[in-house]
Design a protein around this motif. Structure first.
Motif, PDB file in Angstrom:
ATOM      1  N   GLN A  74       0.824  -1.143   0.015  1.00 17.45           N
ATOM      2  CA  GLN A  74       0.073   0.076   0.023  1.00 17.45           C
ATOM      3  C   GLN A  74       0.877   1.171   0.084  1.00 17.45           C
ATOM      4  O   GLN A  74       0.626   2.219  -0.688  1.00 17.45           O
ATOM      5  CB  GLN A  74      -1.015  -0.088   1.377  1.00 17.45           C
ATOM      6  CG  GLN A  74      -2.099   0.971   1.215  1.00 17.45           C
ATOM      7  CD  GLN A  74      -3.047   0.731   2.292  1.00 17.45           C
ATOM      8  OE1 GLN A  74      -2.953  -0.250   2.780  1.00 17.45           O
ATOM      9  NE2 GLN A  74      -4.003   1.676   2.334  1.00 17.45           N
ATOM     10  N   GLY A  78       1.108   3.794  -2.995  1.00 19.45           N
ATOM     11  CA  GLY A  78       0.531   5.293  -2.602  1.00 19.45           C
ATOM     12  C   GLY A  78       1.644   6.177  -2.873  1.00 19.45           C
ATOM     13  O   GLY A  78       1.204   7.364  -3.508  1.00 19.45           O
ATOM     14  N   LYS A 123      -5.368  -2.690  -2.738  1.00 17.48           N
ATOM     15  CA  LYS A 123      -6.850  -3.042  -2.596  1.00 17.48           C
ATOM     16  C   LYS A 123      -7.410  -4.123  -3.585  1.00 17.48           C
ATOM     17  O   LYS A 123      -8.291  -5.165  -3.462  1.00 17.48           O
ATOM     18  CB  LYS A 123      -7.906  -1.976  -2.889  1.00 17.48           C
ATOM     19  CG  LYS A 123      -7.711  -0.933  -1.710  1.00 17.48           C
ATOM     20  CD  LYS A 123      -8.747   0.199  -1.872  1.00 17.48           C
ATOM     21  CE  LYS A 123      -8.495   1.183  -0.917  1.00 17.48           C
ATOM     22  NZ  LYS A 123      -8.428   0.732   0.414  1.00 17.48           N
ATOM     23  N   THR A 193      -3.268  12.934  -6.708  1.00 22.07           N
ATOM     24  CA  THR A 193      -2.358  13.623  -5.236  1.00 22.07           C
ATOM     25  C   THR A 193      -3.041  12.924  -4.206  1.00 22.07           C
ATOM     26  O   THR A 193      -2.610  12.605  -3.017  1.00 22.07           O
ATOM     27  CB  THR A 193      -2.154  14.920  -5.261  1.00 22.07           C
ATOM     28  OG1 THR A 193      -1.363  15.282  -6.451  1.00 22.07           O
ATOM     29  CG2 THR A 193      -1.391  15.241  -3.999  1.00 22.07           C
ATOM     30  N   VAL A 194      -4.415  13.316  -4.194  1.00 19.52           N
ATOM     31  CA  VAL A 194      -5.403  12.794  -2.878  1.00 19.52           C
ATOM     32  C   VAL A 194      -5.524  11.415  -2.898  1.00 19.52           C
ATOM     33  O   VAL A 194      -5.252  10.599  -1.698  1.00 19.52           O
ATOM     34  CB  VAL A 194      -6.749  13.362  -3.169  1.00 19.52           C
ATOM     35  CG1 VAL A 194      -7.605  12.822  -2.045  1.00 19.52           C
ATOM     36  CG2 VAL A 194      -6.717  14.895  -2.969  1.00 19.52           C
ATOM     37  N   LEU A 195      -5.659  10.650  -4.041  1.00 20.12           N
ATOM     38  CA  LEU A 195      -5.606   9.186  -3.805  1.00 20.12           C
ATOM     39  C   LEU A 195      -4.230   8.570  -3.568  1.00 20.12           C
ATOM     40  O   LEU A 195      -4.207   7.672  -2.504  1.00 20.12           O
ATOM     41  CB  LEU A 195      -5.894   8.662  -5.249  1.00 20.12           C
ATOM     42  CG  LEU A 195      -7.396   8.682  -5.977  1.00 20.12           C
ATOM     43  CD1 LEU A 195      -7.418   8.357  -7.369  1.00 20.12           C
ATOM     44  CD2 LEU A 195      -8.383   7.732  -4.807  1.00 20.12           C
ATOM     45  N   ALA A 197      -2.116  10.059  -1.297  1.00 18.73           N
ATOM     46  CA  ALA A 197      -1.937  10.617   0.108  1.00 18.73           C
ATOM     47  C   ALA A 197      -2.894   9.661   0.984  1.00 18.73           C
ATOM     48  O   ALA A 197      -2.570   9.136   1.945  1.00 18.73           O
ATOM     49  CB  ALA A 197      -2.174  11.996   0.215  1.00 18.73           C
ATOM     50  N   VAL A 198      -3.997   9.283   0.583  1.00 20.72           N
ATOM     51  CA  VAL A 198      -4.989   8.468   1.153  1.00 20.72           C
ATOM     52  C   VAL A 198      -4.323   7.089   1.299  1.00 20.72           C
ATOM     53  O   VAL A 198      -4.255   6.423   2.479  1.00 20.72           O
ATOM     54  CB  VAL A 198      -6.413   8.290   0.430  1.00 20.72           C
ATOM     55  CG1 VAL A 198      -7.177   7.193   0.953  1.00 20.72           C
ATOM     56  CG2 VAL A 198      -7.049   9.589   0.525  1.00 20.72           C
ATOM     57  N   LEU A 199      -3.725   6.651   0.021  1.00 19.34           N
ATOM     58  CA  LEU A 199      -2.971   5.197   0.211  1.00 19.34           C
ATOM     59  C   LEU A 199      -1.733   5.293   0.964  1.00 19.34           C
ATOM     60  O   LEU A 199      -1.668   4.194   1.894  1.00 19.34           O
ATOM     61  CB  LEU A 199      -2.442   4.990  -1.123  1.00 19.34           C
ATOM     62  CG  LEU A 199      -3.686   4.222  -1.949  1.00 19.34           C
ATOM     63  CD1 LEU A 199      -3.006   4.036  -3.473  1.00 19.34           C
ATOM     64  CD2 LEU A 199      -4.281   3.085  -1.575  1.00 19.34           C
ATOM     65  N   LEU A 201      -1.552   7.296   3.838  1.00 18.50           N
ATOM     66  CA  LEU A 201      -2.091   7.528   5.257  1.00 18.50           C
ATOM     67  C   LEU A 201      -2.865   6.481   5.766  1.00 18.50           C
ATOM     68  O   LEU A 201      -3.017   6.296   6.979  1.00 18.50           O
ATOM     69  CB  LEU A 201      -2.752   9.019   5.336  1.00 18.50           C
ATOM     70  CG  LEU A 201      -1.826  10.062   5.165  1.00 18.50           C
ATOM     71  CD1 LEU A 201      -2.756  11.188   4.893  1.00 18.50           C
ATOM     72  CD2 LEU A 201      -0.782  10.305   6.274  1.00 18.50           C
ATOM     73  N   GLU A 202      -3.516   5.643   5.081  1.00 25.12           N
ATOM     74  CA  GLU A 202      -4.344   4.708   5.342  1.00 25.12           C
ATOM     75  C   GLU A 202      -3.731   3.608   6.439  1.00 25.12           C
ATOM     76  O   GLU A 202      -4.476   3.476   7.297  1.00 25.12           O
ATOM     77  CB  GLU A 202      -5.346   3.776   4.229  1.00 25.12           C
ATOM     78  CG  GLU A 202      -6.316   2.988   4.515  1.00 25.12           C
ATOM     79  CD  GLU A 202      -7.353   2.614   3.587  1.00 25.12           C
ATOM     80  OE1 GLU A 202      -8.272   1.948   3.596  1.00 25.12           O
ATOM     81  OE2 GLU A 202      -6.792   2.867   2.096  1.00 25.12           O
ATOM     82  N   TRP A 205      -3.680   5.320  10.034  1.00 30.18           N
ATOM     83  CA  TRP A 205      -5.036   5.402  10.439  1.00 30.18           C
ATOM     84  C   TRP A 205      -5.478   4.015  10.917  1.00 30.18           C
ATOM     85  O   TRP A 205      -6.017   3.906  11.945  1.00 30.18           O
ATOM     86  CB  TRP A 205      -5.912   5.933   9.474  1.00 30.18           C
ATOM     87  CG  TRP A 205      -5.747   7.466   8.944  1.00 30.18           C
ATOM     88  CD1 TRP A 205      -5.180   8.248   9.781  1.00 30.18           C
ATOM     89  CD2 TRP A 205      -6.216   7.932   7.537  1.00 30.18           C
ATOM     90  NE1 TRP A 205      -5.096   9.401   8.959  1.00 30.18           N
ATOM     91  CE2 TRP A 205      -5.702   9.227   7.711  1.00 30.18           C
ATOM     92  CE3 TRP A 205      -7.025   7.560   6.556  1.00 30.18           C
ATOM     93  CZ2 TRP A 205      -6.134  10.169   6.633  1.00 30.18           C
ATOM     94  CZ3 TRP A 205      -7.235   8.313   5.513  1.00 30.18           C
ATOM     95  CH2 TRP A 205      -6.718   9.743   5.600  1.00 30.18           C
TER      96      TRP A 205
END
Length: 207
Positions: A74, A78, A123, A193-195, A197-199, A201-202, A205
């Motif tokens: 991941q 990311g 995923k 960029t958002v995708l 960053a989410v990958l 940070l996930e 979290w």
């Protein structure tokens, strides 16, 4: 085609058509040229082929059972998607300071981008692992059925993503206008960029 195959085809088609990193990177490359967009689409299909092969081989089950391996995948995915997003956001500014290329760019880069973007999607293997067993008839031979389902996924990708690339190319004259191109680059670059960053940070979290 039996009812389960029809149902699986519908579910898989919906998953493939869902906007995400694959869709965005195809649009990004199709704005460069038709060849780049189609090459990127073929790269994504190649990445899906890797995931289906892993699912058939049972490697996806290993990834699901060892969280550290999944988190590492991941993070790699990311970082790569984030890199593509930042490059896309920087592209219009860089293009104003660089001379246009003398010949059409190679398709190797877009092909590689499509493949890596999909192959490093953490995923996908889990999705295949959770989806495929639901469409396995009781008592049916596992390997031939799994291979058939995997083939359906790859064929759907070979239809959908090149179609997206060709559609973007058809709209290319309008999409490549300087003002429109800057808006599209901002949207696609921002989405990647958002995708990315989410990958990245996930896993933090989830820890």
């Amino acid at each position: 085609m039996d009812g389960q195959l029809l149902a699986f085809t519908g579910v898989a088609a919906g998953m493939i058509a869902m906007p995400g990193a694959d869709f965005t990177v195809v649009v990004r490359n199709a704005l460069v040229s038709r060849r780049a967009g189609v090459a990127c689409a073929l790269g994504i299909a190649g990445g899906l082929l890797v995931h289906t092969a892993l699912a058939v081989a049972g490697v996806a089950a290993v990834l699901a059972a060892v969280p550290a391996l999944l988190r590492a995948l991941q993070l790699l995915g990311g970082a790569y998607v984030l890199h593509l997003g930042l490059r896309t956001l920087w592209g219009p500014r860089r293009a104003r300071t660089e001379a246009p290329p003398a010949e059409a760019p190679s398709v190797a880069g877009p092909l590689r981008q499509g493949f890596v973007t999909n192959a490093l999607n953490p995923k996908a293997p889990i999705t295949f692992l959770s989806l495929l067993p639901q469409f396995m008839p009781a008592g049916a031979p596992v390997l031939p059925r799994t291979l058939l389902l995997a083939l359906i996924v790859v064929v759907l990708a070979l239809v959908w993503f090149p179609a997206v690339a060709l559609l973007v190319d058809r709209l290319g004259r309008w999409l490549r206008r300087p003002k429109t191109a800057r808006v599209v680059a901002a949207v696609t670059g921002g989405a990647l960029t958002v995708l990315g960053a989410v990958l990245l940070l996930e896993p933090v979290w989830a820890a």
